[in-house]
Design an enzyme around this catalytic site. Sequence first.
Site, PDB file in Angstrom:
ATOM      1  CD  GLU A  62       5.643 -31.938  43.709  1.00  0.00           C
ATOM      2  OE1 GLU A  62       6.560 -31.927  44.851  1.00  0.00           O
ATOM      3  OE2 GLU A  62       5.379 -32.778  43.041  1.00  0.00           O
TER       4      GLU A  62
ATOM      5  CE  LYS B 241      13.945 -31.513  48.449  1.00  0.00           C
ATOM      6  NZ  LYS B 241      13.651 -30.104  48.292  1.00  0.00           N
TER       7      LYS B 241
ATOM      8  CG  HIS C 133       8.343 -31.092  47.799  1.00  0.00           C
ATOM      9  ND1 HIS C 133       8.812 -31.051  46.461  1.00  0.00           N
ATOM     10  CD2 HIS C 133       9.349 -30.743  48.499  1.00  0.00           C
ATOM     11  CE1 HIS C 133      10.303 -30.624  46.713  1.00  0.00           C
ATOM     12  NE2 HIS C 133      10.433 -30.289  47.896  1.00  0.00           N
TER      13      HIS C 133
END
Length: 252
Positions: free
Chosen positions: A86, A170, A143
Amino acid sequence: MSCITVRGCPIGTGRPKVILPIVEESEAAILAQGRAFAALPADCVEFRADWFGDWQDAAALSRCLTGLREALGEKLLLVTLRTRAEGGRADASFPDYAAFCRRVWESGCANLLDLEFFTAGEALSGLIAQAHAHGTAVVCSSHDFAATPAQDEMVRRLCAMQAAGADLPKLAVMPRSRRDVLALLAATAEMAERHPATPVITMSMGALGAVSRICGEAMGSAMTFASAGKASAPGQIELEVLNPVLDRLALS
């Protein structure tokens, strides 16, 4: 956009709450940075534990967490172990990752714990439930440092995080074009308008995506990262630049 309150801080209303990352390797440097950040105009400090050389040492981690909690006063403490998959520095097996998370929530020091969506996998909802049982809110993160997924895929991931029980889904992606930045902003707005069960945190990284770090109140991202020294991701804006811009763009 919905709102949650963590340690008296309302996240999801008003201007985006500002997070400062600590990216230091030694306990002394981490605690010194925490003391310095305590005096700065930000809402939350992120302890990037993957930078900490002794993150697997339970005693050293406990000292760092306790010291940061004392140093930060009323500021929120977000704890993150970012794996290499990530974009971080931690080479962690899943048992090691889960053990780290358990030590964080059992410490009682963290207000927020970052759990990686793909790293946690099928264990995600169970990890979130355990964090909640110890009074720790969860940022669930995904991510992509290579590209920006399609808008529907970004929305799908954020909704899956909501379904697993995350308090703050997120998403951070890398744009390759202006349209990629627009896709990230459109996914953010779609979450705020059509899936408002939780606030979300989103960002398009790098210089091209920097606009996404300042327009959260208008588009629907509840928190944003700033730098006050070392940045933890490409495109973070310096705190002294970011705060006046957020004030100027405030909707109320």
